[in-house]
Scaffold this active site. Structure first.
Site, short mmCIF file in Angstrom:
data_model
loop_
_atom_site.label_atom_id
_atom_site.label_comp_id
_atom_site.label_asym_id
_atom_site.label_seq_id
_atom_site.Cartn_x
_atom_site.Cartn_y
_atom_site.Cartn_z
N ARG A 1 0.84 -1.20 0.00
CA ARG A 1 0.00 0.00 0.00
C ARG A 1 0.87 1.25 0.00
O ARG A 1 0.59 2.22 -0.71
CB ARG A 1 -0.93 0.00 1.21
CG ARG A 1 -2.01 -1.06 1.15
CD ARG A 1 -2.91 -1.03 2.37
NE ARG A 1 -3.77 0.16 2.38
CZ ARG A 1 -4.51 0.53 3.42
NH1 ARG A 1 -4.49 -0.18 4.54
NH2 ARG A 1 -5.27 1.62 3.35
N CYS B 1 -1.57 5.75 9.46
CA CYS B 1 -1.90 4.49 8.79
C CYS B 1 -2.93 4.80 7.71
O CYS B 1 -2.77 5.76 6.97
CB CYS B 1 -2.42 3.47 9.80
SG CYS B 1 -3.84 4.08 10.78
#
Length: 287
Positions: free
Chosen positions: A183, A242
């Protein structure tokens, strides 16, 4: 043990020894579509259920404002805490079924930031407790409400999107992205709309806080790991994020377990950044 200076992590065997203590408040913070139903079917004996989406976040229709899991108003959270029967005398232990990486770590951070010191996350979560024979239950737990905390501001440091944009590429600051490397690199994005990372951010996946059994590395190992990064800048110049400000708390928890100062949390995280026309970096090579 001096509960005014307790470790942020508790082992399942330690919890088993004290779980009948009258001051203990045990919290089930499992997440997912069937989290409440799963809790009602089976939870650690005495545990109360907390919902990430409705109690630990104030989710907006537009995730560009604060991301997918913005913090609730602190007075609303204080009332949630009171409704769970948590007072300043309570020793709170939180677990989830994701090695503390999800709502357990988020609730730990929120309680610390509310001013509650005696709060711990169960190492290995529900699975580890069940493995050692911790009693489980399907009964409805009874709660005696407590008086709400009067805290007016979050006590732990928080970074805004504007601050992150200003400092992310400054050599005197560090922005840590705890998402999986795929990611971060921009190879895939299973949750948010755009793949990539904040320019200048470094990647330390939160999964690296754990060993092969899903337990936290010991404090010495974590201290060696994070000291190399954190010693380069001041704590107030270190920002952790995050996808939506939840699993970032797992890394903040690991840092606290290593007996290092807790850096800033960027709550909006990638879910906010990627929806605000900000510059996006990737490590994907053009084929």
């Amino acid at each position: 043990m001096n509960t005014n200076n307790i470790s942020p992590i508790i082992q399942a065997s330690e919890l088993l020894d004290l779980y009948k203590s009258k001051n203990l408040v045990l919290i089930d913070a499992n997440t997912g579509i069937n989290a409440k139903a799963n809790y009602e079917e089976k939870h650690l004996d005495g545990a109360l259920f907390v919902d990430l989406n409705s109690q630990l976040a104030d989710i907006k229709e537009d995730a560009s404002i604060g991301g997918r899991h913005p913090l609730p108003k602190i007075e609303d959270f204080a009332q949630t805490v009171a409704n769970l029967g948590i007072s300043s005398a309570s020793r709170v232990v939180i677990y989830d079924d994701k090695n503390g990486s999800n709502a357990a770590a988020r609730l730990w951070w929120m309680l610390k930031s509310l001013g509650h010191e005696k709060v711990q996350v169960l190492n290995g979560g529900f699975q580890e407790a069940e493995k050692i024979g911790f009693p489980t239950s399907s009964k409805t737990e009874i709660v005696t409400k407590a008086e709400a905390y009067k805290t007016k501001n979050w006590k732990l440091q928080i970074a805004t999107i504007d601050e992150v944009e200003k400092v992310s590429q400054d050599k005197n600051h560090i922005v840590i992205d705890v998402r999986d490397v795929e990611r971060y690199n921009g190879e895939t994005e299973p949750i948010d709309l755009v793949a990539g990372h904040i320019p200048g951010a470094i990647n330390i996946p939160f999964t690296e806080n754990l060993d092969k059994n899903g337990l936290f590395l010991n404090p010495k190992e974590l201290k060696e790991k994070y000291s190399k990064v954190l010693e380069k800048v001041k704590t107030e110049n270190t920002i952790v994020h995050c996808g939506s400000g939840v699993t970032a708390c797992h890394t903040l928890l690991a840092i606290a377990y290593a007996e290092l100062e807790i850096p800033k949390l960027y709550v909006g995280s990638w879910s906010e950044w990627s929806r605000n026309n900000k510059t996006i970096a990737t490590n994907v090579k053009n084929k």
